[in-house]
Design a protein around this motif. Structure first.
Motif, PDB file in Angstrom:
ATOM      1  N   ARG A  67       0.758  -1.000  -0.083  1.00  9.30           N
ATOM      2  CA  ARG A  67      -0.013   0.236   0.040  1.00  9.30           C
ATOM      3  C   ARG A  67       0.907   1.473  -0.339  1.00  9.30           C
ATOM      4  NH1 ARG A  67      -5.238   1.247   2.650  1.00  9.30           N
ATOM      5  NH2 ARG A  67      -5.445  -0.924   2.312  1.00  9.30           N
ATOM      6  N   ALA A  68       2.121   1.091   1.100  1.00  8.12           N
ATOM      7  CA  ALA A  68       2.720   2.442   1.298  1.00  8.12           C
ATOM      8  C   ALA A  68       3.872   2.692  -0.117  1.00  8.12           C
ATOM      9  CB  ALA A  68       4.429   1.920   1.797  1.00  8.12           C
ATOM     10  N   LYS A  69       3.327   1.716  -1.161  1.00 12.77           N
ATOM     11  CA  LYS A  69       4.453   2.185  -2.211  1.00 12.77           C
ATOM     12  C   LYS A  69       2.909   2.448  -3.570  1.00 12.77           C
ATOM     13  CE  LYS A  69       7.863  -0.414  -3.867  1.00 12.77           C
ATOM     14  NZ  LYS A  69       9.032  -0.845  -4.560  1.00 12.77           N
ATOM     15  N   TYR A  72       2.886   6.006  -2.583  1.00  5.06           N
ATOM     16  CA  TYR A  72       3.657   6.711  -3.299  1.00  5.06           C
ATOM     17  C   TYR A  72       4.566   6.518  -5.165  1.00  5.06           C
ATOM     18  CZ  TYR A  72       8.373   7.968  -4.761  1.00  5.06           C
ATOM     19  OH  TYR A  72       9.973   8.806  -5.618  1.00  5.06           O
TER      20      TYR A  72
END
Length: 241
Positions: A67-69, A72
């Motif tokens: 999810r973080a990538k 980003y």
């Protein structure tokens, strides 16, 4: 007799925003190189293609994306597109079948309109926010290019085109592709938009110079999403190089 050298080539994905950046650079900044190299499509396979790859013992470098990538990448695309002077849309892909657009490219290329097709599909996806896994969208693109809309839109139903698609993906596997855009010149490989200038120098037979690696334009590892993010494309393949 010496073995003939392979033509320099690049692997592009109609799904990939970073491939779109590389495409624009190739045709706008380095048209001589764009004309001199081979263009090979890459995409994440559906179940039918995956079965064919399994039978050929070809394992593509596809892994889940966090999810973080994903978040980003959404920020990154906004930054990079603004720096390049255009507004970029990020469509939502729900259960996409990428064979629809990428095998359609093979039909267009056979008719001598591969580059025009790529340009139109990239424009539909990244500037107009349209679903390029929708057969109707691909058919419309084909029709405007003077191609048979049904043949292009339904290319994924053609067994011969499926086999050619598997051949293209197998070539990427043999070339050691692990992300897109991916460039190959002889034994040398270049990954990401930030390596486009050294690839161009290699194709032209020039020595790369200091500053040829532009760190502002990135590539992406090939990954599949774990989720679809509202307002963004959870199907973007990968993160920053």
């Amino acid at each position: 007799m010496a073995k003939p050298k392979k033509q320099p080539r690049w692997y592009f994905s109609l799904r990939s925003p970073y491939s779109y950046f590389a495409y624009r650079d190739l045709v706008e900044r380095y048209p001589d190189v764009a004309d001199a190299i081979e263009w090979i499509p890459f995409w994440e396979p559906d179940e039918v293609t995956q079965k064919m790859l399994d039978e050929a013992e070809v394992e593509l470098p596809i892994v889940p994306m966090s999810r973080a990538k994903n978040f980003y990448i959404l920020q990154d695309l906004r930054r990079l597109s603004k720096l390049r002077g255009f507004d970029m849309t990020v469509p939502v892909d729900r259960d996409p079948v990428w064979e629809i657009s990428h095998l359609g490219y093979l039909v267009a290329a056979d008719a001598g309109k591969g580059r025009e097709y790529i340009d139109a599909v990239y424009r539909a996806r990244w500037l107009e926010g349209r679903d390029i896994t929708d057969r109707a969208v691909i058919g419309e693109v084909a029709g405007k290019l003077g191609l048979d809309a049904d043949t292009v839109a339904n290319a994924s139903d053609d067994a011969e085109l499926r086999a050619r698609g598997v051949e293209a993906l197998t070539r990427s596997y043999k070339d050691g592709l692990f992300g897109v855009p991916f460039f190959v010149h002889g034994f040398n490989k270049f990954f990401g938009v930030d390596r486009l200038k050294p690839f161009v120098a290699a194709v032209r037979g020039e020595e790369p110079v200091e500053g040829d690696i532009d760190q502002s334009w990135l590539g992406e590892f090939i990954e599949l999403p774990e989720l679809v993010t509202p307002g963004g494309d959870g199907g973007i393949a990968g993160g920053c190089a």
